[in-house]
Design a protein around this motif. Structure first.
Motif, mmCIF file in Angstrom:
data_model
loop_
_atom_site.group_PDB
_atom_site.id
_atom_site.type_symbol
_atom_site.label_atom_id
_atom_site.label_comp_id
_atom_site.label_asym_id
_atom_site.label_seq_id
_atom_site.Cartn_x
_atom_site.Cartn_y
_atom_site.Cartn_z
ATOM 1 N N ARG A 52 0.837 -1.211 0.000
ATOM 2 C CA ARG A 52 0.000 0.000 0.000
ATOM 3 C C ARG A 52 0.870 1.259 0.000
ATOM 4 N NH1 ARG A 52 -2.873 -3.017 3.749
ATOM 5 N NH2 ARG A 52 -2.071 -1.788 5.486
ATOM 6 N N ILE A 53 1.908 1.257 0.808
ATOM 7 C CA ILE A 53 2.813 2.405 0.847
ATOM 8 C C ILE A 53 3.510 2.566 -0.502
ATOM 9 C CG2 ILE A 53 4.944 3.322 1.870
ATOM 10 C CD1 ILE A 53 4.025 2.055 4.521
ATOM 11 N N ALA A 54 3.933 1.458 -1.091
ATOM 12 C CA ALA A 54 4.625 1.507 -2.382
ATOM 13 C C ALA A 54 3.723 2.078 -3.466
ATOM 14 C CB ALA A 54 5.115 0.119 -2.770
ATOM 15 N N VAL A 55 2.487 1.638 -3.523
ATOM 16 C CA VAL A 55 1.558 2.130 -4.546
ATOM 17 C C VAL A 55 1.349 3.632 -4.380
ATOM 18 C CG1 VAL A 55 -0.850 2.060 -5.325
ATOM 19 C CG2 VAL A 55 0.407 -0.064 -4.940
ATOM 20 N N ARG A 56 1.096 4.080 -3.155
ATOM 21 C CA ARG A 56 0.876 5.512 -2.930
ATOM 22 C C ARG A 56 2.120 6.330 -3.280
ATOM 23 N NH1 ARG A 56 -1.844 3.772 1.923
ATOM 24 N NH2 ARG A 56 0.016 4.327 3.096
ATOM 25 N N THR A 57 3.288 5.835 -2.895
ATOM 26 C CA THR A 57 4.526 6.568 -3.165
ATOM 27 C C THR A 57 4.825 6.628 -4.657
ATOM 28 O OG1 THR A 57 5.387 5.836 -1.035
ATOM 29 C CG2 THR A 57 6.983 6.706 -2.602
ATOM 30 N N VAL A 58 4.633 5.531 -5.365
ATOM 31 C CA VAL A 58 4.895 5.507 -6.806
ATOM 32 C C VAL A 58 3.931 6.439 -7.535
ATOM 33 C CG1 VAL A 58 4.841 4.051 -8.873
ATOM 34 C CG2 VAL A 58 5.965 3.229 -6.806
ATOM 35 N N LEU A 59 2.666 6.421 -7.163
ATOM 36 C CA LEU A 59 1.699 7.314 -7.808
ATOM 37 C C LEU A 59 2.021 8.780 -7.535
ATOM 38 C CD1 LEU A 59 -1.625 5.341 -7.282
ATOM 39 C CD2 LEU A 59 -0.265 5.571 -9.379
ATOM 40 N N ARG A 60 2.475 9.078 -6.324
ATOM 41 C CA ARG A 60 2.904 10.441 -5.991
ATOM 42 C C ARG A 60 4.106 10.845 -6.854
ATOM 43 N NH1 ARG A 60 2.205 9.781 -0.538
ATOM 44 N NH2 ARG A 60 4.346 9.092 -0.317
ATOM 45 N N HIS A 61 5.021 9.907 -7.037
ATOM 46 C CA HIS A 61 6.204 10.144 -7.879
ATOM 47 C C HIS A 61 5.769 10.460 -9.318
ATOM 48 C CE1 HIS A 61 10.288 9.572 -9.433
ATOM 49 N NE2 HIS A 61 9.756 8.814 -10.369
ATOM 50 N N VAL A 62 4.807 9.707 -9.833
ATOM 51 C CA VAL A 62 4.315 9.923 -11.199
ATOM 52 C C VAL A 62 3.691 11.311 -11.322
ATOM 53 C CG1 VAL A 62 2.577 9.177 -12.880
ATOM 54 C CG2 VAL A 62 3.986 7.479 -11.702
ATOM 55 N N ARG A 63 2.880 11.700 -10.357
ATOM 56 C CA ARG A 63 2.241 13.018 -10.402
ATOM 57 C C ARG A 63 3.281 14.140 -10.376
ATOM 58 N NH1 ARG A 63 -1.713 10.415 -7.170
ATOM 59 N NH2 ARG A 63 -0.690 11.106 -5.274
ATOM 60 N N ARG A 64 4.304 14.001 -9.547
ATOM 61 C CA ARG A 64 5.357 15.022 -9.483
ATOM 62 C C ARG A 64 6.114 15.123 -10.795
ATOM 63 N NH1 ARG A 64 7.444 12.909 -4.147
ATOM 64 N NH2 ARG A 64 6.004 13.813 -2.677
ATOM 65 N N GLU A 65 6.420 13.983 -11.389
ATOM 66 C CA GLU A 65 7.165 13.979 -12.649
ATOM 67 C C GLU A 65 6.355 14.619 -13.774
ATOM 68 O OE1 GLU A 65 10.405 13.024 -13.241
ATOM 69 O OE2 GLU A 65 10.464 12.939 -11.060
ATOM 70 N N ARG A 66 5.049 14.436 -13.765
ATOM 71 C CA ARG A 66 4.198 15.038 -14.797
ATOM 72 C C ARG A 66 4.139 16.544 -14.662
ATOM 73 N NH1 ARG A 66 -0.908 10.955 -14.761
ATOM 74 N NH2 ARG A 66 0.128 9.216 -15.793
ATOM 75 N N ARG A 67 4.198 17.038 -13.423
ATOM 76 C CA ARG A 67 4.111 18.478 -13.186
ATOM 77 C C ARG A 67 5.390 19.206 -13.562
ATOM 78 N NH1 ARG A 67 2.688 18.858 -7.324
ATOM 79 N NH2 ARG A 67 1.967 16.751 -7.279
ATOM 80 N N GLN A 68 6.531 18.531 -13.464
ATOM 81 C CA GLN A 68 7.806 19.176 -13.752
ATOM 82 C C GLN A 68 8.204 18.897 -15.194
ATOM 83 O OE1 GLN A 68 10.551 17.514 -10.983
ATOM 84 N NE2 GLN A 68 9.709 18.590 -9.233
ATOM 85 N N PRO A 69 8.332 19.947 -16.012
ATOM 86 C CA PRO A 69 8.780 19.711 -17.389
ATOM 87 C C PRO A 69 10.223 19.231 -17.382
ATOM 88 C CG PRO A 69 8.601 22.056 -16.946
ATOM 89 C CD PRO A 69 8.074 21.338 -15.736
ATOM 90 N N SER A 70 10.527 18.337 -18.265
ATOM 91 C CA SER A 70 11.877 17.793 -18.305
ATOM 92 C C SER A 70 12.842 18.813 -18.881
ATOM 93 C CB SER A 70 11.905 16.519 -19.149
ATOM 94 O OG SER A 70 11.691 16.843 -20.500
ATOM 95 N N ALA A 71 14.122 18.634 -18.619
ATOM 96 C CA ALA A 71 15.144 19.545 -19.126
ATOM 97 C C ALA A 71 15.178 19.521 -20.649
ATOM 98 C CB ALA A 71 16.503 19.170 -18.556
ATOM 99 N N VAL A 72 14.942 18.370 -21.247
ATOM 100 C CA VAL A 72 14.953 18.250 -22.701
ATOM 101 C C VAL A 72 13.821 19.079 -23.296
ATOM 102 C CG1 VAL A 72 14.678 16.660 -24.630
ATOM 103 C CG2 VAL A 72 16.031 15.994 -22.645
ATOM 104 N N THR A 73 12.641 19.011 -22.703
ATOM 105 C CA THR A 73 11.499 19.777 -23.188
ATOM 106 C C THR A 73 11.775 21.267 -23.076
ATOM 107 O OG1 THR A 73 10.027 18.025 -22.452
ATOM 108 C CG2 THR A 73 9.027 20.164 -22.909
ATOM 109 N N GLN A 74 12.368 21.705 -21.992
ATOM 110 C CA GLN A 74 12.649 23.120 -21.808
ATOM 111 C C GLN A 74 13.619 23.628 -22.861
ATOM 112 O OE1 GLN A 74 14.052 23.356 -17.810
ATOM 113 N NE2 GLN A 74 12.018 23.319 -16.926
ATOM 114 N N VAL A 75 14.641 22.889 -23.182
ATOM 115 C CA VAL A 75 15.632 23.324 -24.164
ATOM 116 C C VAL A 75 15.007 23.419 -25.543
ATOM 117 C CG1 VAL A 75 17.737 22.646 -25.370
ATOM 118 C CG2 VAL A 75 17.617 22.501 -22.886
#
Length: 107
Positions: A52-75
């Motif tokens: 349960r902790i793993a699922v919640r943490t992984v989903l939180r990780h996915v949401r954070r990654e979606r919110r932050q544009p990657s360095a490649v996209t910015q360039v």
């Protein structure tokens, strides 16, 4: 931790697919499990609690990654990068042979 490591990695891979992202998320989940170990009450299995902790943490990780544009996209999104001076080829820095002269003026 030995009992749940494989399961946490499997959860991260199932939810993310990409190996490097899954490894990062699994590591975060394992840290969360360690941090929350004192709160485990023993009502269920350790494996189910960790999952349960793993699922919640992984989903939180996915949401954070979606919110932050990657360095490649910015360039690539910046129009100035299209007008940048050309980058010198690495081959230009290699030593070149000196062309032979017609006469050698050796002393």
């Amino acid at each position: 931790m030995r009992r749940v490591v494989a399961q946490v990695r499997a959860v991260a891979r199932a939810l993310l697919g990409h190996q490097a992202d899954a490894d990062d998320a699994a590591q975060k989940a394992l840290l969360e499990i360690l941090a929350g170990a004192r709160s485990y009450r023993g009502d269920g299995s350790v494996e189910a609690w960790a999952r349960r902790i793993a699922v919640r943490t992984v989903l939180r990780h996915v949401r954070r990654e979606r919110r932050q544009p990657s360095a490649v996209t910015q360039v690539h999104d910046e129009p100035d990068c299209l007008h940048a001076p050309p980058v010198a080829s690495p081959l230009e820095d290699l030593p070149r042979s000196v062309p032979p002269t017609s006469r050698c003026r050796c002393a």
